[in-house]
Motif scaffolding. Structure first.
Motif, mmCIF file in Angstrom:
data_model
loop_
_atom_site.group_PDB
_atom_site.id
_atom_site.type_symbol
_atom_site.label_atom_id
_atom_site.label_comp_id
_atom_site.label_asym_id
_atom_site.label_seq_id
_atom_site.Cartn_x
_atom_site.Cartn_y
_atom_site.Cartn_z
ATOM 1 N N HIS A 29 -15.336 -14.497 104.733
ATOM 2 C CA HIS A 29 -16.305 -14.204 105.794
ATOM 3 C C HIS A 29 -15.682 -14.505 107.152
ATOM 4 C CE1 HIS A 29 -20.224 -14.577 103.213
ATOM 5 N NE2 HIS A 29 -19.303 -13.808 102.645
ATOM 6 N N ARG A 30 -15.828 -13.570 108.068
ATOM 7 C CA ARG A 30 -15.216 -13.734 109.382
ATOM 8 C C ARG A 30 -16.232 -14.063 110.471
ATOM 9 N NH1 ARG A 30 -11.969 -8.341 110.078
ATOM 10 N NH2 ARG A 30 -11.365 -9.300 112.066
ATOM 11 N N SER A 31 -17.487 -13.962 110.124
ATOM 12 C CA SER A 31 -18.528 -14.207 111.122
ATOM 13 C C SER A 31 -19.255 -15.502 110.808
ATOM 14 C CB SER A 31 -19.514 -13.028 111.121
ATOM 15 O OG SER A 31 -20.541 -13.247 112.046
ATOM 16 N N VAL A 32 -19.440 -16.320 111.839
ATOM 17 C CA VAL A 32 -20.155 -17.590 111.692
ATOM 18 C C VAL A 32 -21.198 -17.691 112.794
ATOM 19 C CG1 VAL A 32 -19.952 -20.092 111.828
ATOM 20 C CG2 VAL A 32 -18.203 -18.781 110.636
ATOM 21 N N TYR A 49 -19.967 -16.286 116.194
ATOM 22 C CA TYR A 49 -18.569 -16.007 116.438
ATOM 23 C C TYR A 49 -18.046 -15.029 115.404
ATOM 24 C CZ TYR A 49 -18.508 -19.786 119.771
ATOM 25 O OH TYR A 49 -18.771 -20.572 120.847
ATOM 26 N N PHE A 50 -17.176 -14.176 115.874
ATOM 27 C CA PHE A 50 -16.505 -13.219 114.991
ATOM 28 C C PHE A 50 -15.062 -13.119 115.445
ATOM 29 C CE2 PHE A 50 -16.198 -9.879 111.965
ATOM 30 C CZ PHE A 50 -15.328 -8.944 112.506
ATOM 31 N N SER A 51 -14.155 -13.372 114.524
ATOM 32 C CA SER A 51 -12.725 -13.329 114.846
ATOM 33 C C SER A 51 -12.411 -14.111 116.115
ATOM 34 C CB SER A 51 -12.251 -11.867 114.996
ATOM 35 O OG SER A 51 -12.336 -11.198 113.768
ATOM 36 N N GLU A 52 -12.894 -15.330 116.159
ATOM 37 C CA GLU A 52 -12.612 -16.305 117.219
ATOM 38 C C GLU A 52 -13.270 -15.978 118.558
ATOM 39 O OE1 GLU A 52 -8.446 -17.887 117.163
ATOM 40 O OE2 GLU A 52 -8.108 -16.236 115.754
ATOM 41 N N GLN A 68 -14.489 -20.910 117.275
ATOM 42 C CA GLN A 68 -14.089 -20.517 115.930
ATOM 43 C C GLN A 68 -12.578 -20.472 115.885
ATOM 44 O OE1 GLN A 68 -15.050 -16.499 114.598
ATOM 45 N NE2 GLN A 68 -15.363 -17.208 112.507
ATOM 46 N N PHE A 69 -12.036 -20.923 114.790
ATOM 47 C CA PHE A 69 -10.596 -20.979 114.620
ATOM 48 C C PHE A 69 -10.077 -19.754 113.861
ATOM 49 C CE2 PHE A 69 -10.376 -25.186 116.322
ATOM 50 C CZ PHE A 69 -11.564 -25.780 115.960
ATOM 51 N N SER A 70 -8.783 -19.625 113.809
ATOM 52 C CA SER A 70 -8.186 -18.442 113.183
ATOM 53 C C SER A 70 -8.497 -18.352 111.689
ATOM 54 C CB SER A 70 -6.673 -18.423 113.403
ATOM 55 O OG SER A 70 -6.087 -19.594 112.883
ATOM 56 N N ASN A 71 -8.818 -19.488 111.062
ATOM 57 C CA ASN A 71 -9.171 -19.454 109.639
ATOM 58 C C ASN A 71 -10.686 -19.270 109.439
ATOM 59 O OD1 ASN A 71 -10.138 -21.898 110.470
ATOM 60 N ND2 ASN A 71 -9.039 -23.128 108.949
ATOM 61 N N SER A 72 -11.372 -18.918 110.504
ATOM 62 C CA SER A 72 -12.815 -18.656 110.537
ATOM 63 C C SER A 72 -13.682 -19.905 110.544
ATOM 64 C CB SER A 72 -13.264 -17.729 109.392
ATOM 65 O OG SER A 72 -12.713 -16.452 109.556
ATOM 66 N N ARG A 73 -13.095 -21.057 110.351
ATOM 67 C CA ARG A 73 -13.877 -22.291 110.468
ATOM 68 C C ARG A 73 -14.410 -22.413 111.895
ATOM 69 N NH1 ARG A 73 -13.464 -27.722 111.596
ATOM 70 N NH2 ARG A 73 -11.381 -27.482 112.496
ATOM 71 N N SER A 74 -15.576 -23.036 111.992
ATOM 72 C CA SER A 74 -16.200 -23.124 113.308
ATOM 73 C C SER A 74 -16.658 -24.550 113.583
ATOM 74 C CB SER A 74 -17.401 -22.165 113.381
ATOM 75 O OG SER A 74 -18.081 -22.271 114.614
ATOM 76 N N GLU A 75 -16.711 -24.873 114.829
ATOM 77 C CA GLU A 75 -17.264 -26.150 115.279
ATOM 78 C C GLU A 75 -18.261 -25.881 116.393
ATOM 79 O OE1 GLU A 75 -13.498 -29.234 114.612
ATOM 80 O OE2 GLU A 75 -14.022 -28.550 116.629
#
Lengths: 114, 114
Positions: A29-32, A49-52, A68-75
């Motif tokens: 999943h790329r969207s958070v 976020y989508f793709s950072e 959002q980071f390049s691995n799709s993780r988000s803070e």
């Protein structure tokens, strides 16, 4: 597949402090997106976020930010905490397949501001 | 602007019976989704069922089905053969294409009695 993972599960902070919440989306999943849930205001959209890149933002003060980071993780970060920031913060990741868009939520981070 | 209204704060049903939760929405957009999410005491939001606005056929997922009345902007959830595990808060939500921003209703607390 592992679900959406949010850490920490519970957090206690005092007014004026800042806090960072973490979200790992479902693999692929790329969207958070982030939501705030309170008894008074219900579920409210914070940002996505989508793709950072931040794709959409809700009506929250600038103290609320995310990335959002390049691995799709988000803070998400909340600075200068106020009592009213006490809430359940939910993260969701999404996929778009032949059936359309589906959002999957994590278990949330319960933030208490004292 | 999108709005979602759930007019039933609480509902109860006996095990094995059928219950219908109501939801109305308003949007000026043509391309949108509608969702029902379940939030049990664990507080994780679980996707129950989704409907794309352009599809006339009502969505069905096992014991869960919707009655989608587009002209009336109504999207009710029917739970058949209710089970104790269905006890939870149920949220209706709407979202537009290409965004994870969902607008949630205020929720309906469903209690299933043995």
């Amino acid at each position: 597949k592992a679900g959406v993972t949010q850490t920490p599960r519970y957090l206690i902070k005092t007014r004026g402090q800042q806090v960072t919440l973490s979200c790992s989306p479902i693999s692929g999943h790329r969207s958070v997106s982030w939501y705030q849930q309170t008894p008074g205001q219900g579920l409210q959209f914070l940002f996505e976020y989508f793709s950072e890149t931040q794709r959409n933002k809700g009506n929250f003060p600038g103290r609320f930010s995310g990335r959002q980071f390049s691995n799709s993780r988000s803070e998400m970060n909340v600075s200068t905490l106020e009592l009213g920031d006490s809430a359940l913060y939910l993260c969701a990741s999404s996929q778009f397949d032949r059936e359309g868009e589906k959002l999957f939520f994590g278990s949330g981070t319960q933030l208490s501001v004292l | 602007a999108q709005t979602v209204t759930q007019s039933q704060p609480e509902m109860s049903v006996q095990e094995a019976e059928t219950v219908t939760l109501s939801c109305t929405y308003d949007t000026s957009e043509n391309n949108y989704y509608l969702f029902w999410y379940k939030q049990p005491p664990s507080r994780q939001m679980i996707l129950v069922i989704r409907q794309e606005a352009y599809k006339q056929q009502n969505a069905t997922e096992n014991r869960f089905s919707v009655n989608f009345q587009k002209a009336a902007k109504s999207f009710s959830l029917k739970i058949s053969d209710s089970q104790l595990g269905d006890t939870a808060m149920y949220f209706c939500a709407s979202g537009l294409y290409n965004t994870d921003k969902l607008i949630f209703g205020t929720g309906t607390r469903l209690q299933v009695f043995p």
